[in-house]
Design an enzyme around this catalytic site. Structure first.
Site, short mmCIF file in Angstrom:
data_model
loop_
_atom_site.label_atom_id
_atom_site.label_comp_id
_atom_site.label_asym_id
_atom_site.label_seq_id
_atom_site.Cartn_x
_atom_site.Cartn_y
_atom_site.Cartn_z
N HIS A 89 0.85 -1.20 0.00
CA HIS A 89 0.00 0.00 0.00
C HIS A 89 0.88 1.25 0.00
CE1 HIS A 89 -2.84 3.11 1.32
NE2 HIS A 89 -2.03 3.36 2.35
N ASP A 118 6.32 21.49 -26.60
CA ASP A 118 6.26 20.13 -26.02
C ASP A 118 7.32 20.07 -24.93
OD1 ASP A 118 6.15 17.30 -25.53
OD2 ASP A 118 5.33 17.06 -27.54
N TRP A 154 7.22 0.03 3.81
CA TRP A 154 7.70 0.75 2.61
C TRP A 154 9.11 1.26 2.83
CZ3 TRP A 154 8.96 5.95 1.36
CH2 TRP A 154 8.85 6.86 2.41
N SER A 182 12.55 5.78 -13.97
CA SER A 182 11.45 6.54 -14.56
C SER A 182 11.38 7.94 -13.98
CB SER A 182 10.14 5.79 -14.32
OG SER A 182 9.05 6.66 -14.51
N SER A 183 11.47 8.07 -12.65
CA SER A 183 11.33 9.43 -12.12
C SER A 183 12.55 10.28 -12.43
CB SER A 183 11.01 9.51 -10.63
OG SER A 183 11.12 8.32 -10.01
N HIS A 266 13.55 11.78 3.51
CA HIS A 266 12.94 13.05 3.86
C HIS A 266 12.79 13.96 2.65
CE1 HIS A 266 11.05 16.01 6.23
NE2 HIS A 266 11.74 16.85 5.49
N GLU A 268 12.28 13.02 -0.18
CA GLU A 268 11.17 12.38 -0.90
C GLU A 268 9.81 12.91 -0.43
OE1 GLU A 268 10.70 10.41 -3.39
OE2 GLU A 268 8.62 9.79 -3.03
N TYR A 270 9.17 15.78 0.57
CA TYR A 270 8.99 17.10 -0.03
C TYR A 270 8.76 17.02 -1.53
CZ TYR A 270 9.30 19.22 4.36
OH TYR A 270 9.00 19.57 5.63
N SER A 281 -1.02 27.36 -5.10
CA SER A 281 -0.66 28.75 -5.43
C SER A 281 -1.22 29.19 -6.78
CB SER A 281 0.86 28.92 -5.45
OG SER A 281 1.42 28.47 -4.24
N HIS A 315 15.41 13.02 11.93
CA HIS A 315 14.24 13.12 12.81
C HIS A 315 13.37 11.86 12.71
CE1 HIS A 315 12.05 15.51 9.39
NE2 HIS A 315 11.81 14.22 9.26
N HIS A 316 13.67 11.00 11.75
CA HIS A 316 12.99 9.70 11.70
C HIS A 316 13.70 8.68 12.57
CE1 HIS A 316 10.36 10.87 8.34
NE2 HIS A 316 11.40 11.60 7.96
N THR A 341 7.51 26.91 5.58
CA THR A 341 6.20 26.31 5.35
C THR A 341 5.12 27.27 5.85
OG1 THR A 341 7.26 24.20 5.78
CG2 THR A 341 4.88 24.18 5.59
N LYS A 344 4.37 30.03 3.49
CA LYS A 344 3.47 29.65 2.39
C LYS A 344 2.02 29.72 2.83
CE LYS A 344 6.28 27.06 -0.55
NZ LYS A 344 5.75 27.72 -1.74
N ARG A 463 1.94 1.23 15.18
CA ARG A 463 1.57 1.12 13.76
C ARG A 463 2.05 -0.22 13.22
NH1 ARG A 463 6.10 4.93 10.71
NH2 ARG A 463 5.12 4.13 8.84
C1 HEM Z 1 6.29 21.08 9.22
C2 HEM Z 1 6.63 20.09 8.50
C3 HEM Z 1 6.94 18.67 8.98
C4 HEM Z 1 7.55 18.24 10.11
C5 HEM Z 1 8.10 19.09 11.23
C6 HEM Z 1 7.59 16.79 10.05
C7 HEM Z 1 8.15 15.99 11.00
C8 HEM Z 1 8.14 14.59 10.98
C9 HEM Z 1 8.78 13.72 11.94
C10 HEM Z 1 9.58 14.21 13.15
C11 HEM Z 1 8.54 12.44 11.58
C12 HEM Z 1 9.05 11.17 12.27
C13 HEM Z 1 8.05 10.63 13.22
C14 HEM Z 1 8.44 9.29 13.77
O1 HEM Z 1 8.63 8.32 12.99
O2 HEM Z 1 8.55 9.18 15.00
C15 HEM Z 1 7.73 12.48 10.39
C16 HEM Z 1 7.27 11.37 9.71
C17 HEM Z 1 6.74 11.41 8.45
N1 HEM Z 1 6.43 12.56 7.73
FE1 HEM Z 1 6.63 14.46 8.36
N2 HEM Z 1 6.98 16.39 8.91
C18 HEM Z 1 6.58 17.50 8.22
C19 HEM Z 1 5.95 17.54 7.01
C20 HEM Z 1 5.73 16.43 6.23
C21 HEM Z 1 5.28 16.47 4.87
C22 HEM Z 1 4.98 17.74 4.09
C23 HEM Z 1 5.20 15.19 4.45
C24 HEM Z 1 4.78 14.63 3.12
C25 HEM Z 1 4.09 15.20 2.25
C26 HEM Z 1 5.56 14.34 5.54
C27 HEM Z 1 5.58 12.97 5.49
C28 HEM Z 1 5.99 12.15 6.50
C29 HEM Z 1 5.98 10.71 6.43
C30 HEM Z 1 5.55 9.87 5.22
C31 HEM Z 1 6.44 10.24 7.65
C32 HEM Z 1 6.52 8.80 8.12
C33 HEM Z 1 7.58 8.00 7.49
C34 HEM Z 1 7.51 6.59 8.01
O3 HEM Z 1 8.06 6.33 9.10
O4 HEM Z 1 6.90 5.73 7.35
N3 HEM Z 1 5.88 15.13 6.61
N4 HEM Z 1 7.51 13.81 10.03
CU LIG Z 2 11.03 13.59 7.50
#
Ligand code: HEM
Ligand SMILES: [Cu+2]
Lengths: 539, 217
Positions: A89, A118, A154, A182-183, A266, A268, A270, A281, A315-316, A341, A344, A463
């Site tokens: 998924h 084009d 994933w 591809s990307s 990370h 990714e 963005y 916008s 931070h992950h 952010t 914006k 999770r």
């Molecule tokens: C203010 C902006 C953001 C902050 C401060 C932030 C912060 C964080 C942090 C600290 C985690 C880790 C949490 C953990 O696993 O304990 C996390 C996870 C995640 N964030 Fe963000 N994030 C932000 C914006 C975004 C945006 C814009 C996206 C995507 C469009 C995003 C997608 C994700 C995803 C997919 C995960 C989980 C990854 C995984 O463990 O599978 N975040 N974020």
């Molecule tokens: Cu991140």
């Protein structure tokens, strides 16, 4: 931005007005037209349909997940199959739905927005699309291999993906390589197009924000997709060829996997949100009937988000036992990203401020985006606080966070974009009643689905687990109900898009929306097969 | 693949030459593509470069808790009697590794600069011969830089025939430069079964060796 042109309106349809288009007229019919096409509009359409199909396939997997979690205990699927569902998924939604949808929009819109005939590299464009279906066929077929498909999440952390993974891992690695190629090809095409093919007068600081955000996204893509290719290759050799990149027994380090993965991962996230910022916008000024507030600051904010995204990956990994200094560094760097952010969000709200707002469907999605994405950003900030992340990490709170930014963020922006530009593509207005149903059903169900996840997460529900403690039962029931409702709501969208493609509905003008500005609104609707063979002059 | 890609690309663009494309001329595309491909290849290399970079970084800072994997030479130094450091020993076996593994000394208190010897007991209760590798890890990681081992079973592979047991020694001293804020650290060893990855000669040597029950009990 001023985007007035002098040539387009007098000479809107490029067909048959020039001597050079003999070979353009041989558009092969039927299937071969789509297989061989190098036309950016065709390829955009292919990408968008592919993304939609993947969205439904990935969504079906989410339905399996929510059906299993409807009640505590194990009732519908085996834990190993459950893990395959969460893994595939995630992979499908990230690499099969959100990213190709943005690439499809880029294909359709960037040439029209900058006045190019084009994409710069049309043949490569055809390749970069057509290898994608094979990547996902391989990934999906791995589910039917003995022992099952990938079940390591994933994020494919080692040693789950090396020591403890099934035989299908080679298929997983191969499919990720194809997606990556591809990307990368798509990104190169976008950059070359924007660098070299802007119409005379289309300076960088006149480019629509969708073009700007995509340019920056494309740079992120070519910077980090190769790193992803590298890390999957290391997983492959660790598993099959006896290397020890991530195996402690052979001198490697499993934590190294996480560093390399998130160095890709990370940026990714963005990659999946910057084009969304661009879309919003474009839409907000149209329906506020005002110029975008703070155009230049939007560009700088996007660029600084992209740069900062390279120094926050850990931070992950707060709970992997990093030294305190590193924890502090990554905490503060992450929080700093919230500043651009915030700029914006401020600019979008300021654009609406005192505007003559009307609430057409694209605007409804855009406003929902602004509010719900901000909720996701705020939970992100909570997660960025190292000590509290020790509690939240790997719980449903994280799941709530990234679904707010990705579903009500990225996916809502894609839907907003489809509603905004669909009349330009088909020449007809879509069915507004169906669209309203789609919006309101989605809006309500998506919150029933994801909001309670914050609470179960804070209360400690982990999770990626097929079963849970009894005290979470009520919330999970609601979450599943929300999930099914959200899934069904997307069928309304499917019906609407099919209807629109069949040319039902009222004809629209070239501008389509009263307040719309930009080159793409000056060519006729539907957009002719070839546009801007003679470049417009942008004043 | 990308090189070929570029060629086809150029051919395509020739095919549609004569068409009044916007300002862009085709060689310009080729140049941009070449630059971008350079970035792509560079970043692919960078992904792999992260591996040695990470290793060097951790070696310098010690943050991943790995101790040196070669024997230190003991140079007589002044023992710092003004402070005592408590060192705990923890043992673990990796999933699927059947050995019994225990620290005979669970804790020592030493002055920096003073030599200490501890020993670990292992037994292979399985019905097959197994080669093991022990991997050390120090918490807090920053202390790892100051642990100097003059002898350690973790420097080599450790073979044990089915049913055998052994006692494995480890001698070390703590560098007096150990930061003042560290007065206590833990040294953990994890045993991995590496029989499958070991050289054939090692496996043969192990199965030819006589059975010895040599734990000094
Ligand atoms: C203010 C902006 C953001 C902050 C401060 C932030 C912060 C964080 C942090 C600290 C985690 C880790 C949490 C953990 O696993 O304990 C996390 C996870 C995640 N964030 Fe963000 N994030 C932000 C914006 C975004 C945006 C814009 C996206 C995507 C469009 C995003 C997608 C994700 C995803 C997919 C995960 C989980 C990854 C995984 O463990 O599978 N975040 N974020
Ligand atoms: Cu991140």
């Amino acid at each position: 931005m001023s985007t007035a042109t002098d040539t387009v309106n007098t000479n809107p349809d490029s067909h048959g007005h020039d001597s050079h288009d003999d070979h353009h007229h041989h558009i092969p019919k039927g299937l071969m037209r789509w297989v061989l096409t190098t036309n950016h509009k065709d390829i955009g359409t292919l990408y968008l349909w592919f993304a939609f199909i993947m969205f439904l396939v990935g969504g079906a997997m989410a339905m399996v997940i929510r059906a299993e979690l409807f009640q505590p205990g194990l009732q519908i699927v085996e834990p190993n199959f459950f893990n395959q569902m969460t893994t595939v998924h995630g992979l499908i939604m990230v690499f099969g739905a959100v990213m190709p949808a943005f690439t499809g929009l880029a294909n359709w819109l960037i040439p029209m927005m900058i006045g190019a005939p084009d994409m710069a590299l049309p043949r490569m464009n055809n390749w970069s699309f057509w290898i994608l279906p094979f990547a996902f066929l391989i990934l999906l077929s791995s589910l039917f291999v003995e022992g099952g498909g990938p079940a390591f999440g994933w994020t494919f952390y080692a040693p789950l993906s090396t020591t403890y993974s099934g035989d299908s891992t080679a298929l997983f690695v191969f499919s990720v390589h194809i997606m990556g190629i591809s990307s990368i090809m798509g990104a190169i095409n976008v950059i070359v197009t924007i660098f070299n093919m802007r119409a005379p007068g289309m300076t960088y600081m006149k480019m629509p924000l969708f073009v700007w955000t995509w340019l920056i996204t494309a740079f992120l893509l070519i910077a980090v997709m190769p790193v992803l290719a590298g890390v999957v290759t290391m997983v492959l050799t660790d598993k099959y060829f006896g290397t020890s990149f991530f195996d402690a027994a052979g001198g490697g380090d499993p934590v190294l996997f996480q560093h390399i993965f998130w160095f890709f991962g990370h940026p990714e996230v963005y990659i999946m949100i910057l084009p969304a910022f661009g879309i919003i916008s474009q839409i907000v000024p149209t329906f506020s009937r005002k110029k975008l507030f703070g155009y230049a600051s939007m560009v700088y904010a996007t660029a600084s988000i992209a740069l900062l995204s390279f120094i926050v990956w850990a931070h992950h990994m707060f709970t992997t036992g990093m030294p305190v200094f590193a924890e502090m560094f990554f905490m503060i760097a992450t929080m700093i990203i919230a500043v651009p952010t915030g700029v914006k969000v401020f600019n979008w709200v300021a654009t609406m401020w005192r505007g003559s707002i009307s609430f057409e469907i694209p605007m409804l999605f855009a406003i929902a985006f602004i509010i719900l994405f901000t909720i996701g950003g705020l939970s992100g900030l909570m997660l960025a606080i190292t000590p509290v992340d020790f509690q939240y990490h790997d719980t449903y709170f994280v799941v709530a966070h990234f679904h707010y930014v990705l579903v009500t963020g990225a996916v809502f922006s894609i839907m907003a974009a489809v509603y905004y530009w669909l009349p330009k593509w088909t020449g007809r207005m879509f069915d507004i009643t169906l669209a309203k149903w789609h919006f309101w059903c989605s809006l309500i169900s998506v919150n029933v689905l994801f909001f309670p996840m914050h609470f179960v997460g804070l209360a400690g529900m982990p999770r990626r687990i097929p079963d849970y403690a009894l005290q979470f039962a009520d919330f999970n029931k609601w979450i599943s109900v929300g999930g099914f409702a959200f899934g069904l709501s997307q069928l309304i969208f499917l019906a609407l898009v099919i209807k629109a493609c069949r040319k039902k509905g009222e004809k629209v003008s070239s501008q389509v929306w009263e307040g719309a500005e930009g080159l793409e609104w000056e060519i006729p609707s539907p957009a002719p097969y070839h546009t801007f063979d003679t470049p417009p002059t942008v004043k | 693949m990308s090189d070929k890609q570029m060629q086809t690309e150029e051919q395509t663009s020739k095919a549609i030459e004569g068409q009044p494309k916007s300002s862009a001329s085709e060689p310009k595309h080729g140049k941009t593509v070449a630059k971008l491909l350079f970035v792509v290849v560079g970043m692919f290399g960078f992904g792999f470069a992260l591996v040695p970079l990470y290793e060097v970084f951790c070696e310098i800072t010690g943050i991943n808790g790995k101790t040196n994997d070669e024997a230190a030479v003991y140079v007589p130094i002044d023992v710092d009697t003004s402070r005592t450091i408590t060192v705990d020993f923890i043992t673990r076996t990796n999933t699927g590794m059947p050995w019994e593994f225990e620290a005979q000394t669970k804790r020592v208190e030493v002055n920096p600069g003073e030599m200490a010897q501890v020993s670990f007991y292992v037994k292979n209760p399985a019905s097959r011969d197994i080669i093991a590798q022990a991997i050390p890890s120090v918490t807090p990681g920053t202390a790892a830089l100051y642990v100097n081992k003059t002898e350690c079973f973790c420097f080599k592979h450790q073979p044990l025939k089915a049913g055998d047991e052994a006692v494995m020694p480890m001698t070390f001293y703590i560098d007096p430069q150990l930061p003042d804020n560290i007065s206590f650290f833990t040294l953990q060893y994890t045993l991995y079964d590496i029989t499958a990855n070991a050289d054939a000669s090692e496996v043969v040597a192990m199965s030819n060796a006589p059975n010895i029950i040599n734990a000094n009990n």
